[in-house]
Design a protein around this motif. Structure first.
Motif, PDB file in Angstrom:
ATOM      1  N   GLU A  82     -88.992  25.136 -89.801  1.00  0.00           N
ATOM      2  CA  GLU A  82     -90.345  25.576 -89.460  1.00  0.00           C
ATOM      3  C   GLU A  82     -91.323  24.433 -89.666  1.00  0.00           C
ATOM      4  O   GLU A  82     -91.287  23.744 -90.694  1.00  0.00           O
ATOM      5  CB  GLU A  82     -90.740  26.786 -90.306  1.00  0.00           C
ATOM      6  CG  GLU A  82     -89.874  28.001 -90.013  1.00  0.00           C
ATOM      7  CD  GLU A  82     -90.297  29.244 -90.764  1.00  0.00           C
ATOM      8  OE1 GLU A  82     -91.270  29.167 -91.554  1.00  0.00           O
ATOM      9  OE2 GLU A  82     -89.660  30.294 -90.560  1.00  0.00           O
ATOM     10  N   SER A 142     -91.879  27.643 -84.988  1.00  0.00           N
ATOM     11  CA  SER A 142     -93.022  28.160 -85.739  1.00  0.00           C
ATOM     12  C   SER A 142     -92.567  29.190 -86.767  1.00  0.00           C
ATOM     13  O   SER A 142     -93.012  29.168 -87.921  1.00  0.00           O
ATOM     14  CB  SER A 142     -94.039  28.781 -84.787  1.00  0.00           C
ATOM     15  OG  SER A 142     -94.480  27.856 -83.822  1.00  0.00           O
ATOM     16  N   CYS A 143     -91.707  30.107 -86.343  1.00  0.00           N
ATOM     17  CA  CYS A 143     -91.228  31.151 -87.241  1.00  0.00           C
ATOM     18  C   CYS A 143     -90.175  31.993 -86.526  1.00  0.00           C
ATOM     19  O   CYS A 143     -89.967  31.855 -85.321  1.00  0.00           O
ATOM     20  CB  CYS A 143     -92.372  32.052 -87.712  1.00  0.00           C
ATOM     21  SG  CYS A 143     -93.217  32.955 -86.396  1.00  0.00           S
ATOM     22  N   ARG A 144     -89.544  32.899 -87.270  1.00  0.00           N
ATOM     23  CA  ARG A 144     -88.661  33.891 -86.689  1.00  0.00           C
ATOM     24  C   ARG A 144     -89.505  35.014 -86.079  1.00  0.00           C
ATOM     25  O   ARG A 144     -90.650  35.223 -86.460  1.00  0.00           O
ATOM     26  CB  ARG A 144     -87.719  34.458 -87.745  1.00  0.00           C
ATOM     27  CG  ARG A 144     -86.751  33.426 -88.306  1.00  0.00           C
ATOM     28  CD  ARG A 144     -85.998  33.986 -89.489  1.00  0.00           C
ATOM     29  NE  ARG A 144     -85.195  35.134 -89.106  1.00  0.00           N
ATOM     30  CZ  ARG A 144     -83.948  35.053 -88.619  1.00  0.00           C
ATOM     31  NH1 ARG A 144     -83.395  33.868 -88.443  1.00  0.00           N
ATOM     32  NH2 ARG A 144     -83.271  36.129 -88.303  1.00  0.00           N
ATOM     33  N   ASP A 198     -90.950  37.402 -88.683  1.00  0.00           N
ATOM     34  CA  ASP A 198     -91.717  36.825 -89.791  1.00  0.00           C
ATOM     35  C   ASP A 198     -93.023  37.595 -89.995  1.00  0.00           C
ATOM     36  O   ASP A 198     -93.779  37.808 -89.036  1.00  0.00           O
ATOM     37  CB  ASP A 198     -92.021  35.355 -89.475  1.00  0.00           C
ATOM     38  CG  ASP A 198     -92.508  34.587 -90.687  1.00  0.00           C
ATOM     39  OD1 ASP A 198     -93.411  35.089 -91.385  1.00  0.00           O
ATOM     40  OD2 ASP A 198     -92.005  33.486 -90.932  1.00  0.00           O
ATOM     41  N   ARG A 226     -99.396  32.471 -87.687  1.00  0.00           N
ATOM     42  CA  ARG A 226     -98.913  31.197 -87.138  1.00  0.00           C
ATOM     43  C   ARG A 226     -99.232  31.077 -85.653  1.00  0.00           C
ATOM     44  O   ARG A 226     -99.507  29.978 -85.156  1.00  0.00           O
ATOM     45  CB  ARG A 226     -97.410  31.068 -87.399  1.00  0.00           C
ATOM     46  CG  ARG A 226     -97.093  31.075 -88.886  1.00  0.00           C
ATOM     47  CD  ARG A 226     -95.643  30.787 -89.178  1.00  0.00           C
ATOM     48  NE  ARG A 226     -95.392  30.862 -90.610  1.00  0.00           N
ATOM     49  CZ  ARG A 226     -94.383  30.259 -91.222  1.00  0.00           C
ATOM     50  NH1 ARG A 226     -93.533  29.524 -90.514  1.00  0.00           N
ATOM     51  NH2 ARG A 226     -94.211  30.388 -92.514  1.00  0.00           N
ATOM     52  N   PHE A 262     -91.017  30.913 -81.354  1.00  0.00           N
ATOM     53  CA  PHE A 262     -90.340  31.838 -82.255  1.00  0.00           C
ATOM     54  C   PHE A 262     -88.900  32.032 -81.797  1.00  0.00           C
ATOM     55  O   PHE A 262     -88.561  31.796 -80.643  1.00  0.00           O
ATOM     56  CB  PHE A 262     -91.089  33.173 -82.363  1.00  0.00           C
ATOM     57  CG  PHE A 262     -91.202  33.969 -81.094  1.00  0.00           C
ATOM     58  CD1 PHE A 262     -90.287  34.974 -80.800  1.00  0.00           C
ATOM     59  CD2 PHE A 262     -92.241  33.742 -80.207  1.00  0.00           C
ATOM     60  CE1 PHE A 262     -90.407  35.732 -79.640  1.00  0.00           C
ATOM     61  CE2 PHE A 262     -92.367  34.498 -79.041  1.00  0.00           C
ATOM     62  CZ  PHE A 262     -91.449  35.494 -78.760  1.00  0.00           C
TER      63      PHE A 262
END
Length: 215
Positions: A137, A153-155, A158, A164, A177
């Motif tokens: 990330e 950026s993220c799952r 998240d 985000r 993502f």
């Protein structure tokens, strides 16, 4: 801001996911392991109480039509553990097979388990890929110092997803993502994902893109 999403492993839940994405005209990258798709659907493992099944070889073309296909290795090993010969096979043969199956260039790679080292990165580059996605990330995602360490950026699950997202939008950057569709274990999770896809699609500041389009 460009928004990209990346989904791993080629499982049966991707059928519903692909239909959801098409309804909302959302781009996505699907990362596949051609060595794990057989003539029929095959059981792979259990995710909690849920059985995870791989799609059959003959289903792939129709299910993923219109989406970016990226290489996730031949059999999903931890690549840093392999000998140089096995590493080349996992990276090169899988790209060749995917290109034969889908009749389109396969430019992206996704490291199984997020595992890589300098030798793995070099094997991926030498096989003809132009980028490799990690599970690291980072913010911002672009500009990249190394296209073979493309971060996320993220799952998709998240809790800070929207925070985000807004950070990336504030800088007119890239929001990426990722996840696995088998993680969607109930209708509430499917509804939450569809809400995210719909909200992004309705945001005039956001534009869906494939990862390869960034390169």
């Amino acid at each position: 801001m460009k928004v990209v999403q990346s989904w791993d492993d080629g499982v049966v839940d991707d059928i519903r996911l692909a239909d959801l994405l098409r309804r909302h005209q959302a781009s996505a990258t699907f990362n596949l392991n051609p060595g794990l798709h057989h003539a029929g659907r095959s059981f792979s493992w259990r995710y909690g109480d849920k059985e995870v099944w791989r799609l059959s070889r003959d289903e792939l073309i129709e299910i993923y039509a219109g989406f970016e296909i990226a290489n996730h290795s031949l059999n999903h090993p931890n690549l840093p553990d392999l000998s140089p010969t096995d590493l080349r096979r996992e990276v090169q043969d899988s790209r060749r097979i995917l290109q034969e199956w889908f009749r389109q260039p396969v430019r992206g790679f996704c490291y199984p388990f997020g595992g890589f080292n300098p030798a793995v990165k070099e094997a991926v580059r030498a096989a003809g890929h132009v980028y490799a996605r990690t599970v690291t990330e980072c913010e911002p995602i672009l500009p990249l110092t190394d296209p073979f360490e493309f971060g996320v950026s993220c799952r998709f699950v998240d809790p800070s997803f929207w925070t985000r997202y807004e950070h990336a939008k504030a800088s007119d950057g890239v929001f990426c993502f990722w996840g696995h569709s088998y993680e969607l274990v109930d209708e509430a999770m499917w509804a939450e994902l569809e809400d995210k896809i719909a909200r992004i699609g309705a945001d005039p500041a956001a534009e869906w893109a494939s990862i390869e389009a960034l390169f």
